[in-house]
Design an enzyme around this catalytic site. Sequence first.
Site, PDB file in Angstrom:
ATOM      1  CD  GLU A 145      -3.215   0.913   2.056  1.00  0.00           C
ATOM      2  OE1 GLU A 145      -3.477  -0.356   2.498  1.00  0.00           O
ATOM      3  OE2 GLU A 145      -3.953   2.078   2.192  1.00  0.00           O
ATOM      4  CE  LYS A 267      -6.093   2.863   8.804  1.00  0.00           C
ATOM      5  NZ  LYS A 267      -5.675   2.932   7.556  1.00  0.00           N
ATOM      6  CD  GLU A 271      -7.707   5.901   6.287  1.00  0.00           C
ATOM      7  OE1 GLU A 271      -6.848   5.092   6.066  1.00  0.00           O
ATOM      8  OE2 GLU A 271      -7.607   7.181   5.492  1.00  0.00           O
ATOM      9  CG  ASP A 350      -2.869  10.828   5.532  1.00  0.00           C
ATOM     10  OD1 ASP A 350      -1.649  10.549   5.714  1.00  0.00           O
ATOM     11  OD2 ASP A 350      -3.512  10.179   4.709  1.00  0.00           O
ATOM     12  CD  GLU A 372       2.349   6.525  11.266  1.00  0.00           C
ATOM     13  OE1 GLU A 372       1.917   6.282  12.441  1.00  0.00           O
ATOM     14  OE2 GLU A 372       1.991   6.418  10.214  1.00  0.00           O
ATOM     15  CD  GLU A 378      -0.666   8.064   0.929  1.00  0.00           C
ATOM     16  OE1 GLU A 378      -0.091   7.647   2.043  1.00  0.00           O
ATOM     17  OE2 GLU A 378      -1.935   8.222   0.789  1.00  0.00           O
ATOM     18  CD1 TRP A 540     -12.257  10.724   0.142  1.00  0.00           C
ATOM     19  CD2 TRP A 540     -11.336   9.488   1.905  1.00  0.00           C
ATOM     20  NE1 TRP A 540     -12.088   9.124  -0.178  1.00  0.00           N
ATOM     21  CE2 TRP A 540     -11.808   8.196   0.910  1.00  0.00           C
ATOM     22  CE3 TRP A 540     -10.837   9.036   3.122  1.00  0.00           C
ATOM     23  CZ2 TRP A 540     -11.695   7.156   1.123  1.00  0.00           C
ATOM     24  CZ3 TRP A 540     -10.860   7.526   3.395  1.00  0.00           C
ATOM     25  CH2 TRP A 540     -11.196   6.912   2.384  1.00  0.00           C
TER      26      TRP A 540
END
Length: 677
Positions: A145, A267, A271, A350, A372, A378, A540
Amino acid sequence: MEKWTQGWLAYRPVKEAGNAQLAGSMKLTGFDREHPIVQNAVSEFCRGIKGMLGISTVLACSGEPGKGVSVERRQEIPAEGYHIQETGGVVNLYASDEAGILYGIFHILRLIAMEEALAGIDAACRPDNPLRMYDHWDNLDGSIERGYSGNSFFFQDNKILVNERTRDYCRLAASVGINGVVINNVNVKEAATWLITERYLGQLGKMAELFAGYGIRLFLSLNFAAPIELGGPDSADPFDGKVTDWWRQKIAQVYEAVPELGGFLVKADSEGRPGPFTYGRTQADGANMLADLVRPYGGIILWRCFVYNCTQDWRDTKTDRARAAYDNFIGTDGDYRDNVILQIKNGPMDFQIREPVSPLFGALQKTNQMLEVQIAQEYTGHQIDVCYLVPMFKEALDFNTCAGCPSRNTCTGDAACCDKRSTVADVVSGRTMHNRNAGLCAVCNTGSDENWTGNDLAGANFYGFGRLAYDTGLTAAEIAEEWIRLALSNDREVVDTVRRILLTSRETYEKYTSPLGIGWMVTPMLHYGPSVDGYEYSRWGTYHRADWQGIGVDRTKQGTGYAQQYANPNASLYDCAETCPEELLLFFHHLPYQYRLRSGKTIIQHIYDSHFEGVEEVEEMIACWKKLAGKVEERTFENVSERFARQLENAREWRDQVNTCFYRKCGIPDEKGRQIY
Ligand code: GCV
């Protein structure tokens, strides 16, 4: 057999700089030469000096007096630390544990590779952060991913791979001080749920043992609903005795097969992933249930704070995704076991190219915290576009949260209390709370590509994150220079050119993509290339709120109130457009296109200018890179050239779509009359 490069452990022949005499052999005192980490350190040392200096040592761990590297145990050296000191022609390496030796050996090899003299060295190093981790989002079918460099080298066709590449991965990771690795995607579904069953435990045991030989603890991402999905009780309620019994047995079974396991990453409630909210329990209830069960094995639970409503109505301007982590977790501060660490993304949204630091850091005063970040690019160019991220990580670490400041709600920024810094670095190193369960992790950017990272230059992020996590005091420029010299060349022109490219790359990317902290505007789901309104009317929660008059999200007191999640003076600085750092202006404020920035430019003119500049900067990078033909390995030259060609195309597309879209929204022409479509 697939091929792969050795990255920054290429150990190419170098000018010996007086090191040959010193590096001739190795002598060990006080350490067990059979210890797996010691064995790996010794073999790395032999391999390195053979490649770089052409010297074939030696029987492992033997040594003649008067030359070589002498390795000695010194209890006073901090865990995973080391001291390298040359005296009388001997390079002494002191450490209190085996990991310290391994890191010290990599340090010595690094210096040799950079053609720096070991003579006179006196370097005492200790890790700034207890946990330093790579998190992989690899799926069991071999896909990754948000992976941009091939397939997984941990999994293939629902099987676990443990082979020479796994070892080389460990060598790379350990060489920069990584001591924990999560091998599977946080979205744990299907076969991945079965990782904690007999089907996989044998291979996991082998992998964990290999990792342990490099001072790395293996971690697994866990499916919170595993009891239900693996045929246990029909519930995952952490307060249900049947559920805890199931987990107790499961965890015992896992640790029996994989005693080196570091613990689990979860997690939850995010989502589509299951979590304790389903049962009316808090995040702490979920985390603590698991923490109690792994405690007897020395395990820890990494619990992610990326919990938000991903089914938002875009018409609703009060719900704000940026608020979510704080809103969901602040009420549980102090409720967690001491072997739980909350893993917090650097920003509240994000991994965008520019975001403020998450207000949870520091606001949590009684809970272990971990930073993190994402080196998988991405939102920052998919490892096609060059984007060196260490400067961004340093910025996050340097951010003063003002946590613990007695006048945090009244402070104006000039009070003496502001000297008592509580930076993110202080918090995640454990200095603020005097805890060992703290640290940094990065969503990793590797895959099965020959060069590991898709774009060779993305290797700088793979390397840089680890170096920074071990030694937060290093500058982004120092880390870049090290990586270039180890991975590419010691040639001055190569070093200077690539360092310049790396150090300017983040701003360049920002210029041709999303301005002033607005973020997003990416092609939905793919997250590469522009689509200005792509997410604007979606569920989103990632909106820019641009209309014909203005752009930006009002996160002030009058808006969503997000700015108030910070302690002062940050809250008031962000709340006011005049004092808000301009690179974040549109993150916090909705403003007219004609609003003037401190540069004197209007917002719309800034958008036009920065997009033209961004493309020009990519063109300049390409021109500089071209001059390095023949000075770096041909494979690297071709790889980066090909990536740059795609980056330029991408940058032009961003420039033209963003400029055109905003011109069409506001009708204000470019003052410089350049082509807008
Ligand atoms: C692993 C973003 C990414 C998802 C990722 C998620 C997360 O939403 O697009 O792919 O899921 O972050 O961090 O959990």
